[in-house]
Design an enzyme around this catalytic site. Structure first.
Site, PDB file in Angstrom:
ATOM      1  N   CYS A 130      -9.247  12.379  -8.287  1.00 21.78           N
ATOM      2  CA  CYS A 130      -8.252  13.355  -8.737  1.00 21.78           C
ATOM      3  C   CYS A 130      -8.910  14.613  -9.300  1.00 21.78           C
ATOM      4  O   CYS A 130      -8.225  15.575  -9.665  1.00 21.78           O
ATOM      5  CB  CYS A 130      -7.340  12.721  -9.789  1.00 21.78           C
ATOM      6  SG  CYS A 130      -8.276  12.030 -11.172  1.00 21.78           S
ATOM      7  N   ASN A 136      -7.100   6.582 -12.207  1.00 16.48           N
ATOM      8  CA  ASN A 136      -7.371   7.740 -13.056  1.00 16.48           C
ATOM      9  C   ASN A 136      -7.744   7.254 -14.470  1.00 16.48           C
ATOM     10  O   ASN A 136      -7.216   6.247 -14.937  1.00 16.48           O
ATOM     11  CB  ASN A 136      -6.087   8.592 -13.077  1.00 16.48           C
ATOM     12  CG  ASN A 136      -6.098   9.645 -14.151  1.00 16.48           C
ATOM     13  OD1 ASN A 136      -5.684   9.389 -15.281  1.00 16.48           O
ATOM     14  ND2 ASN A 136      -6.581  10.813 -13.804  1.00 16.48           N
TER      15      ASN A 136
HETATM   16  C1  LIG Z   1      -3.254  10.210  -3.706  1.00 12.86           C
HETATM   17  C2  LIG Z   1      -2.892   9.038  -4.585  1.00 12.86           C
HETATM   18  C3  LIG Z   1      -3.918   8.275  -5.123  1.00 12.86           C
HETATM   19  C4  LIG Z   1      -3.608   7.184  -5.939  1.00 12.86           C
HETATM   20  N1  LIG Z   1      -4.641   6.452  -6.459  1.00 12.86           N
HETATM   21  C5  LIG Z   1      -4.352   5.438  -7.302  1.00 12.86           C
HETATM   22  C6  LIG Z   1      -5.410   4.668  -7.862  1.00 12.86           C
HETATM   23  O1  LIG Z   1      -6.602   4.854  -7.586  1.00 12.86           O
HETATM   24  N2  LIG Z   1      -5.072   3.682  -8.721  1.00 12.86           N
HETATM   25  C7  LIG Z   1      -3.771   3.403  -9.080  1.00 12.86           C
HETATM   26  O2  LIG Z   1      -3.539   2.514  -9.890  1.00 12.86           O
HETATM   27  N3  LIG Z   1      -2.760   4.107  -8.513  1.00 12.86           N
HETATM   28  C8  LIG Z   1      -3.009   5.102  -7.645  1.00 12.86           C
HETATM   29  N4  LIG Z   1      -1.978   5.805  -7.072  1.00 12.86           N
HETATM   30  C9  LIG Z   1      -0.607   5.411  -7.374  1.00 12.86           C
HETATM   31  C10 LIG Z   1      -0.244   4.141  -6.590  1.00 12.86           C
HETATM   32  O3  LIG Z   1      -0.399   4.371  -5.190  1.00 12.86           O
HETATM   33  C11 LIG Z   1       1.195   3.730  -6.933  1.00 12.86           C
HETATM   34  O4  LIG Z   1       1.259   3.321  -8.302  1.00 12.86           O
HETATM   35  C12 LIG Z   1       1.715   2.639  -6.041  1.00 12.86           C
HETATM   36  O5  LIG Z   1       2.998   2.261  -6.494  1.00 12.86           O
HETATM   37  C13 LIG Z   1       0.795   1.419  -6.001  1.00 12.86           C
HETATM   38  O6  LIG Z   1       1.353   0.458  -5.133  1.00 12.86           O
HETATM   39  P1  LIG Z   1       0.595  -0.900  -4.779  1.00 12.86           P
HETATM   40  O7  LIG Z   1       0.010  -1.438  -6.036  1.00 12.86           O
HETATM   41  O8  LIG Z   1       1.699  -1.774  -4.249  1.00 12.86           O
HETATM   42  O9  LIG Z   1      -0.390  -0.598  -3.708  1.00 12.86           O
HETATM   43  C14 LIG Z   1      -2.253   6.864  -6.222  1.00 12.86           C
HETATM   44  C15 LIG Z   1      -1.242   7.621  -5.638  1.00 12.86           C
HETATM   45  C16 LIG Z   1      -1.552   8.697  -4.835  1.00 12.86           C
HETATM   46  C17 LIG Z   1      -0.432   9.502  -4.217  1.00 12.86           C
END
Ligand SMILES: Cc1cc2nc3c(=O)[nH]c(=O)nc-3n(C[C@H](O)[C@H](O)[C@H](O)COP(=O)(O)O)c2cc1C
Length: 188
Positions: free
Chosen positions: A157, A124
């Protein structure tokens, strides 16, 4: 032909990692995918297994399914490059602080510092503009990590702004450039 570790994080843009992996394998590279637990909520590991012709790595502690070649050190020893696409705010923050609490962040720390690391952020626009995220990006760049820019436009989003994952051809071009640079530095 290079050995590419492809880290995929929990972002709506995670589906683009399948196209990226497919293009890389079509170019003759060997690709091993590492999906964070949150990435697995967005895409099925099966898609990456299939395009990489290799089982994706899904967890650091996989119990009875544990395979020695999935160990973080074995993965780090294997790789010519680490590519993280999409890279979340979370993985950028963990890598900038030296946190190693899952397989992807542990591999990022276990890689030899001469191995190129390329991160393609996606998030975002307010997250991307947050001073802490920008500070983490600066920290990683100072360490020699390659952090790609994002593009601007419609975000999943519903907002408009900076934070879109770069298009797959642009990420591919950066990977090829880094691999070429790494090869030239070995030869010289
Ligand atoms: C629908 C949805 C979309 C998301 N998109 C993003 C994204 O594009 N970038 C981001 O930094 N976090 C995004 N998040 C939040 C991350 O999934 C979250 O911070 C998570 O802890 C990241 O874990 P990871 O880095 O281990 O994959 C999103 C969460 C949801 C529910």
């Amino acid at each position: 032909m290079a050995k590419i570790l492809l880290g995929v994080c929990g972002s709506i843009a995670a589906f683009k990692a399948v196209d990226l992996a497919s293009k890389l394998t079509q170019e003759g590279h060997l690709v091993r995918a590492i999906l964070t637990q949150n990435a697995q909520k967005f895409i099925s590991p099966l898609s990456l297994d299939y395009v990489c012709r290799q089982k994706a790595v899904l967890a650091q502690f996989s119990g009875a399914d544990f395979r020695l070649e999935d160990d973080h050190i074995a993965l780090a020893d294997w790789a010519d490059i680490l590519v993280v696409a999409p890279a979340t705010a979370d993985i950028l923050g963990k890598c900038a602080c030296g946190i190693a609490d899952d397989v992807l962040s542990t591999v990022a720390l276990a890689l030899d510092m001469r191995i190129p690391r390329l991160f393609a952020p996606a998030m975002n626009h307010r997250m991307y503009a947050h001073p802490l995220v920008q500070k983490n990006i600066r920290t990683l760049r100072e360490l020699g990590y390659h952090i790609l820019p994002t593009s601007s436009g419609h975000l999943a989003c519903g907002h408009q702004g900076e934070g879109r994952l770069l298009e797959v051809p642009d990420i591919l071009q950066s990977i090829e450039r880094l691999l070429e640079e790494a090869e030239n530095s070995i030869e010289s």
